[in-house]
Write a protein that holds these residues in place. Structure first.
Motif, short mmCIF file in Angstrom:
data_model
loop_
_atom_site.label_atom_id
_atom_site.label_comp_id
_atom_site.label_asym_id
_atom_site.label_seq_id
_atom_site.Cartn_x
_atom_site.Cartn_y
_atom_site.Cartn_z
N GLY A 4 13.48 -5.11 1.32
CA GLY A 4 13.84 -4.02 0.43
C GLY A 4 13.28 -2.68 0.84
N LEU A 5 13.09 -2.49 2.16
CA LEU A 5 12.51 -1.25 2.67
C LEU A 5 13.56 -0.40 3.36
CD1 LEU A 5 9.26 -2.68 4.30
CD2 LEU A 5 9.45 -1.50 2.11
N THR A 6 13.42 0.91 3.22
CA THR A 6 14.23 1.83 4.01
C THR A 6 13.59 1.96 5.39
OG1 THR A 6 12.97 3.78 3.36
CG2 THR A 6 14.83 3.14 1.92
N GLN A 7 14.30 2.58 6.30
CA GLN A 7 13.73 2.83 7.63
C GLN A 7 12.51 3.74 7.51
OE1 GLN A 7 17.14 4.28 9.79
NE2 GLN A 7 17.67 2.22 10.49
N SER A 8 12.57 4.71 6.62
CA SER A 8 11.43 5.62 6.42
C SER A 8 10.22 4.88 5.86
CB SER A 8 11.80 6.76 5.48
OG SER A 8 12.77 7.58 6.08
N GLU A 9 10.45 4.01 4.89
CA GLU A 9 9.33 3.25 4.30
C GLU A 9 8.70 2.32 5.32
OE1 GLU A 9 10.73 3.00 -0.37
OE2 GLU A 9 11.55 1.55 1.06
N ALA B 46 7.55 -6.71 15.52
CA ALA B 46 8.24 -7.96 15.19
C ALA B 46 7.26 -8.96 14.56
CB ALA B 46 8.89 -8.56 16.43
N ARG B 47 6.07 -9.04 15.10
CA ARG B 47 5.04 -9.93 14.54
C ARG B 47 4.67 -9.49 13.14
NH1 ARG B 47 0.83 -9.64 18.26
NH2 ARG B 47 2.11 -10.96 19.58
N ALA B 48 4.50 -8.18 12.94
CA ALA B 48 4.18 -7.65 11.61
C ALA B 48 5.29 -7.98 10.63
CB ALA B 48 3.94 -6.15 11.68
N MET B 49 6.55 -7.87 11.05
CA MET B 49 7.67 -8.19 10.16
C MET B 49 7.61 -9.65 9.73
SD MET B 49 9.41 -5.56 9.47
CE MET B 49 11.12 -5.83 9.11
N ARG B 50 7.23 -10.54 10.61
CA ARG B 50 7.10 -11.95 10.25
C ARG B 50 5.99 -12.13 9.20
NH1 ARG B 50 7.74 -12.27 15.86
NH2 ARG B 50 9.82 -12.93 16.42
N TRP B 51 4.89 -11.38 9.34
CA TRP B 51 3.81 -11.43 8.34
C TRP B 51 4.32 -10.91 7.01
CZ3 TRP B 51 -0.10 -8.60 11.97
CH2 TRP B 51 -0.59 -9.48 12.94
N PHE B 52 5.05 -9.80 7.03
CA PHE B 52 5.58 -9.22 5.79
C PHE B 52 6.52 -10.21 5.10
CE2 PHE B 52 5.33 -4.80 7.99
CZ PHE B 52 3.94 -4.80 7.87
N LEU B 53 7.39 -10.86 5.89
CA LEU B 53 8.31 -11.85 5.32
C LEU B 53 7.55 -13.03 4.73
CD1 LEU B 53 11.12 -11.77 8.01
CD2 LEU B 53 11.32 -11.01 5.63
N GLY B 54 6.37 -13.30 5.28
CA GLY B 54 5.51 -14.38 4.78
C GLY B 54 4.70 -13.99 3.55
N GLY B 55 4.77 -12.72 3.14
CA GLY B 55 4.11 -12.30 1.92
C GLY B 55 2.97 -11.32 2.10
N PHE B 56 2.55 -11.05 3.33
CA PHE B 56 1.46 -10.10 3.54
C PHE B 56 1.93 -8.69 3.19
CE2 PHE B 56 -0.54 -6.95 6.37
CZ PHE B 56 -1.85 -7.08 5.95
N ARG B 57 1.09 -7.97 2.47
CA ARG B 57 1.38 -6.58 2.12
C ARG B 57 0.17 -5.71 2.43
NH1 ARG B 57 5.53 -8.80 2.18
NH2 ARG B 57 7.15 -8.84 0.59
N PRO B 58 0.29 -4.80 3.40
CA PRO B 58 -0.83 -3.91 3.72
C PRO B 58 -0.98 -2.83 2.64
CG PRO B 58 1.08 -3.31 5.01
CD PRO B 58 1.45 -4.55 4.26
N PRO B 59 -2.10 -2.13 2.62
CA PRO B 59 -2.31 -1.08 1.61
C PRO B 59 -1.24 0.01 1.65
CG PRO B 59 -4.34 -1.49 2.84
CD PRO B 59 -3.25 -2.29 3.50
N GLU B 60 -0.61 0.23 2.80
CA GLU B 60 0.41 1.28 2.94
C GLU B 60 1.76 0.88 2.35
OE1 GLU B 60 -2.61 1.24 6.08
OE2 GLU B 60 -1.10 -0.23 5.57
N TRP B 61 1.88 -0.35 1.87
CA TRP B 61 3.16 -0.85 1.35
C TRP B 61 3.64 0.04 0.21
CZ3 TRP B 61 5.80 -4.43 3.86
CH2 TRP B 61 6.94 -4.95 3.26
N PRO B 62 4.91 0.43 0.21
CA PRO B 62 5.41 1.31 -0.85
C PRO B 62 5.33 0.66 -2.22
CG PRO B 62 7.19 0.70 0.67
CD PRO B 62 5.94 0.07 1.17
N ARG B 63 4.95 1.45 -3.21
CA ARG B 63 4.88 0.99 -4.58
C ARG B 63 6.17 1.38 -5.28
NH1 ARG B 63 0.66 -1.25 -3.22
NH2 ARG B 63 -1.44 -0.45 -3.29
N ARG B 64 6.78 0.45 -5.93
CA ARG B 64 8.02 0.71 -6.67
C ARG B 64 7.67 0.86 -8.15
NH1 ARG B 64 10.18 1.11 -2.17
NH2 ARG B 64 11.68 -0.29 -1.27
N PRO B 65 8.29 1.83 -8.80
CA PRO B 65 8.06 1.96 -10.24
C PRO B 65 8.62 0.73 -10.98
CG PRO B 65 9.61 3.64 -9.46
CD PRO B 65 9.18 2.84 -8.28
N VAL B 66 7.90 0.29 -11.97
CA VAL B 66 8.33 -0.86 -12.77
C VAL B 66 9.24 -0.35 -13.87
CG1 VAL B 66 7.54 -2.73 -14.26
CG2 VAL B 66 6.16 -2.05 -12.28
N GLY B 67 10.34 -1.05 -14.08
CA GLY B 67 11.21 -0.67 -15.18
C GLY B 67 12.55 -0.51 -14.76
#
Length: 72
Positions: A14-19, A51-72
């Protein structure tokens, strides 16, 4: 990871290229080039570390830089 697999992984996350560029500390233009088909003259192979980082992200890892989405 092929360019198409990389693009599909980004979309699945659910990320844009910029995110994704912000998460990987990479310019959005570089993300775009990684996602281009290899037949295009401006295409680049997907960076193996990204590519390795993308596999980690798909596995659930989220670094502190991960975009925060507003709830609602």
């Amino acid at each position: 990871m092929s360019p198409e697999e990389f693009k599909e992984a980004r979309r699945a996350l659910g990320l844009t290229q910029s995110e994704l560029g912000a998460v990987l500390d990479t310019a959005p233009q570089t993300i775009r080039k990684w996602e281009m088909s290899d037949v295009r003259s401006t295409a680049r192979g997907v960076n193996p570390v990204a590519a390795r980082a993308m596999r980690w992200f798909l596995g659930g890892f989220r670094p502190p830089e991960w975009p925060r989405r507003p709830v609602g």
